[in-house]
Design a protein around this motif. Structure first.
Motif, mmCIF file in Angstrom:
data_model
loop_
_atom_site.group_PDB
_atom_site.id
_atom_site.type_symbol
_atom_site.label_atom_id
_atom_site.label_comp_id
_atom_site.label_asym_id
_atom_site.label_seq_id
_atom_site.Cartn_x
_atom_site.Cartn_y
_atom_site.Cartn_z
ATOM 1 N N GLY A 8 15.803 -53.203 -4.178
ATOM 2 C CA GLY A 8 14.496 -52.588 -3.919
ATOM 3 C C GLY A 8 13.904 -52.916 -2.559
ATOM 4 N N ILE A 9 14.639 -53.669 -1.723
ATOM 5 C CA ILE A 9 14.144 -54.062 -0.403
ATOM 6 C C ILE A 9 15.159 -53.611 0.644
ATOM 7 C CG2 ILE A 9 13.427 -55.971 1.078
ATOM 8 C CD1 ILE A 9 12.833 -57.572 -1.483
ATOM 9 N N GLU A 10 14.744 -52.764 1.556
ATOM 10 C CA GLU A 10 15.694 -52.182 2.516
ATOM 11 C C GLU A 10 16.041 -53.109 3.665
ATOM 12 O OE1 GLU A 10 12.846 -49.604 5.500
ATOM 13 O OE2 GLU A 10 13.466 -48.680 3.608
ATOM 14 N N GLY A 11 15.280 -54.191 3.860
ATOM 15 C CA GLY A 11 15.591 -55.154 4.906
ATOM 16 C C GLY A 11 15.074 -54.766 6.275
ATOM 17 N N ASN A 12 15.468 -55.550 7.280
ATOM 18 C CA ASN A 12 15.086 -55.307 8.681
ATOM 19 C C ASN A 12 13.570 -55.342 8.908
ATOM 20 O OD1 ASN A 12 17.747 -55.003 9.608
ATOM 21 N ND2 ASN A 12 17.776 -52.831 9.071
ATOM 22 N N MET A 13 12.854 -56.106 8.074
ATOM 23 C CA MET A 13 11.409 -56.207 8.267
ATOM 24 C C MET A 13 11.081 -56.805 9.631
ATOM 25 S SD MET A 13 12.318 -56.333 4.930
ATOM 26 C CE MET A 13 12.610 -58.069 4.537
ATOM 27 N N GLY A 14 11.867 -57.806 10.067
ATOM 28 C CA GLY A 14 11.636 -58.421 11.377
ATOM 29 C C GLY A 14 11.839 -57.441 12.511
ATOM 30 N N LEU A 15 12.850 -56.581 12.400
ATOM 31 C CA LEU A 15 13.097 -55.564 13.416
ATOM 32 C C LEU A 15 11.960 -54.548 13.454
ATOM 33 C CD1 LEU A 15 15.605 -55.438 15.273
ATOM 34 C CD2 LEU A 15 16.478 -53.598 13.826
ATOM 35 N N LYS A 16 11.440 -54.212 12.289
ATOM 36 C CA LYS A 16 10.306 -53.286 12.210
ATOM 37 C C LYS A 16 9.048 -53.915 12.823
ATOM 38 C CE LYS A 16 12.072 -51.517 7.792
ATOM 39 N NZ LYS A 16 12.547 -50.177 8.140
ATOM 40 N N ASP A 17 8.872 -55.226 12.591
ATOM 41 C CA ASP A 17 7.739 -55.930 13.216
ATOM 42 C C ASP A 17 7.828 -55.826 14.738
ATOM 43 O OD1 ASP A 17 6.981 -56.730 10.663
ATOM 44 O OD2 ASP A 17 7.822 -58.748 10.858
ATOM 45 N N GLN A 18 9.014 -56.088 15.272
ATOM 46 C CA GLN A 18 9.206 -56.022 16.726
ATOM 47 C C GLN A 18 8.923 -54.620 17.251
ATOM 48 O OE1 GLN A 18 13.245 -57.291 17.215
ATOM 49 N NE2 GLN A 18 12.836 -59.409 16.618
ATOM 50 N N ARG A 19 9.368 -53.625 16.504
ATOM 51 C CA ARG A 19 9.135 -52.248 16.947
ATOM 52 C C ARG A 19 7.642 -51.926 16.970
ATOM 53 N NH1 ARG A 19 12.003 -49.847 13.413
ATOM 54 N NH2 ARG A 19 13.907 -49.941 14.646
ATOM 55 N N LEU A 20 6.900 -52.448 15.996
ATOM 56 C CA LEU A 20 5.453 -52.226 15.981
ATOM 57 C C LEU A 20 4.797 -52.903 17.189
ATOM 58 C CD1 LEU A 20 3.057 -50.969 14.557
ATOM 59 C CD2 LEU A 20 2.884 -53.015 13.115
ATOM 60 N N VAL A 21 5.339 -54.071 17.590
ATOM 61 C CA VAL A 21 4.850 -54.726 18.810
ATOM 62 C C VAL A 21 5.074 -53.824 20.016
ATOM 63 C CG1 VAL A 21 5.220 -56.653 20.405
ATOM 64 C CG2 VAL A 21 5.152 -57.077 17.943
ATOM 65 N N LEU A 22 6.262 -53.245 20.120
ATOM 66 C CA LEU A 22 6.572 -52.347 21.243
ATOM 67 C C LEU A 22 5.663 -51.129 21.234
ATOM 68 C CD1 LEU A 22 10.485 -52.530 21.089
ATOM 69 C CD2 LEU A 22 9.010 -53.554 22.836
ATOM 70 N N GLN A 23 5.347 -50.629 20.053
ATOM 71 C CA GLN A 23 4.432 -49.488 19.969
ATOM 72 C C GLN A 23 3.028 -49.905 20.372
ATOM 73 O OE1 GLN A 23 5.164 -46.053 19.152
ATOM 74 N NE2 GLN A 23 3.174 -46.086 20.200
ATOM 75 N N TRP A 24 2.629 -51.105 19.951
ATOM 76 C CA TRP A 24 1.307 -51.636 20.327
ATOM 77 C C TRP A 24 1.211 -51.735 21.849
ATOM 78 C CZ3 TRP A 24 -0.931 -55.519 23.063
ATOM 79 C CH2 TRP A 24 -2.253 -55.859 22.783
ATOM 80 N N VAL A 25 2.282 -52.174 22.483
ATOM 81 C CA VAL A 25 2.295 -52.274 23.938
ATOM 82 C C VAL A 25 2.140 -50.891 24.566
ATOM 83 C CG1 VAL A 25 3.756 -52.832 25.927
ATOM 84 C CG2 VAL A 25 3.585 -54.434 24.015
ATOM 85 N N GLN A 26 2.806 -49.898 24.018
ATOM 86 C CA GLN A 26 2.650 -48.536 24.535
ATOM 87 C C GLN A 26 1.203 -48.072 24.445
ATOM 88 O OE1 GLN A 26 5.014 -46.181 25.970
ATOM 89 N NE2 GLN A 26 5.873 -48.233 26.308
ATOM 90 N N ASP A 27 0.545 -48.454 23.375
ATOM 91 C CA ASP A 27 -0.831 -48.009 23.144
ATOM 92 C C ASP A 27 -1.859 -48.796 23.949
ATOM 93 O OD1 ASP A 27 0.178 -46.205 21.303
ATOM 94 O OD2 ASP A 27 -0.217 -47.496 19.565
#
Length: 463
Positions: A233-252
């Protein structure tokens, strides 16, 4: 000192302190009024320049600061904080002074996602909701939940840890200066340790920002099982998704801090460097960065696929007491989300301990497999293929710089192999890793002295 001069100095000093009590800057540390320094312990007179509680400034440096920064020389001015308006609200920071007097605006502990606790645990990060009053971003937040005793394991940690830090050489933060390149740094630690502050404050990036003339962003991301576990029930890569959200935050938000959103370098060390390469192969991270800088990235590492990662993750769930016979996927997830932090860390530790490093290698596993039980998972939307594998195609083909830090491998060997390694054991390992013929060349280059601990040579080989 003559009595009149002493009285004059005392009066001046009291005037400074009185002014501070009324919201104005204290006369301490540094001063542009020599008289105020005469009797003030630890006070330094700034000859021919301006003064602030953190240091002395030249006229040129002072001109880059907003009004109200200086003390003692101008008692009617108040101490101010840098202020930036982000997509989630106003953040207040502090002015940092590096050794040569350069000034940097730092903003520490800015939340970029909602707390990954409760129903958010093991789930993709949710962008933080806006706040209505200014957020005081003046100190590093906690590191993410982790276990261990290494120097990069912070004593201050919490599951609610998705925060980032910004260091801008543009001290006014909102000036008309040309936008500067942005470097986003992700720490190492084998995907299970570390934090954005770094061991001994190593990642406090004011000096880099000032002398590199670059806006630096450092960030936490989820670690261990909380960041990388995969189950039914858990797809994983939560840490990678966190990093991607950081990169998106930087874009914004890069422009608000004096940065250029079109000149972003993703930067990392060890696991952070592996993450940087992973984002280059992820379609979901396309257009979020424009260069890559990787320190000590074992680029040939082969990540587990979903089936392999699930086998390990379901073992973790069983240790946690959430994989009872006949339980549904929903029940298992609910159970895992209900456990407290202590239980999560204890189960993570037991899952790690189940991997015997030497046995894993001799059984045919990769040299780093047993050292990295928690990693990104391939065959997923986040990471469709193993980076650098035959036939894999890079998605973000950006300028990339890759290097290795001295003695990088020693940290893994000493952490993973707890007892002395005999030379004959290392011989067996090298035969498995490199084949008997090539292993001879490796032994010749990295010899083990008679009776010595072979972990030292193994660490050099791994580096």
């Amino acid at each position: 000192m003559p009595l009149p001069m002493r009285l004059l100095s005392l009066v001046t000093l009291l005037a400074c302190i009185f002014s501070a009590a009324n919201g104005e800057a204290k006369c301490s540390g540094f001063a542009s009024d020599e008289k105020a320094c005469n009797d003030a312990k630890g006070c330094t007179f700034c000859t021919g320049g301006w003064a602030h509680t953190h240091g002395c400034y030249t006229d040129e440096a002072a001109s880059r600061l907003p009004p109200g920064m200086f003390n003692c020389g101008n008692l009617n001015q108040t101490l101010s904080q840098p202020s930036v308006t982000t997509t989630t609200g106003v953040v207040l920071g502090t002015f940092e002074t590096v050794k040569d007097g350069a000034v940097v605006a730092s903003f520490k502990g800015i939340p970029y996602a909602e707390s990954p606790t409760g129903g958010n645990r093991f789930m993709p990060p949710k962008p933080h909701t806006p706040w209505t009053t200014p957020y005081n971003a003046i100190s590093f937040g906690p590191g993410c939940l982790q276990d261990g005793h290494n120097a990069d394991v912070p004593t201050y940690q919490s599951e609610d840890c998705l925060q980032l830090n910004v260091f801008s050489p543009d001290s006014s933060s909102v000036s008309n200066a040309p936008a500067k390149p942005v470097a986003v740094f992700f720490h190492g630690g084998g995907f299970k340790e570390g934090c954005s502050k770094g061991p001994f404050g190593l990642y406090e990036s004011s000096f880099v920002a000032a002398h590199g003339d670059v806006v630096v962003v450092t960030a936490n991301y989820r670690l261990g099982a909380l960041g990388w576990v995969v189950t039914d029930g858990i797809e994983g890569n939560m840490g990678l998704k966190d990093q991607r959200l950081v990169l998106q935050w930087v874009q914004d938000n890069a422009n608000a801090f004096g940065g250029d959103r079109d000149r972003v370098t993703i930067w990392g060390e060890s696991a952070g460097a592996m993450s940087s390469l992973a984002h280059m192969y992820s379609p979901l991270s396309r257009h979020l960065f424009h260069q890559s800088l990787q320190e000590s990235n074992p680029v040939g590492f082969v990540y587990r696929n979903v089936k392999q990662a699930s086998a390990f993750g379901n073992g973790f769930a069983k240790i946690l007491g959430c994989d009872s016979s006949g339980s549904s996927v929903e029940d298992k997830l609910s159970c895992m989300q209900s456990k407290n932090a202590t239980e999560i860390l204890a189960a993570t530790s037991k899952a790690d301990a189940a991997l015997e490093v030497v046995k894993s290698i001799l059984d045919g596993g990769g040299v780093l497999d047993a050292f990295l039980p928690w990693t990104p998972t391939v065959g997923t939307p986040d990471l469709p293929v193993n980076p650098m594998s035959a036939g894999s195609k890079v998605v973000s083909d950006v300028p990339t710089l890759i290097g290795t830090n001295t003695n990088e491998g020693a940290t893994f060997i000493l952490d993973g192999i707890k007892k002395k390694l005999h030379s004959w054991e290392l011989d067996l390992i090298l035969d498995v890793l490199f084949g008997h013929s090539f292993a001879k060349e490796v032994r010749a280059r990295y010899p083990v002295a008679k009776g010595a601990d072979a972990r030292v040579s193994f660490g050099r080989i791994l580096t």
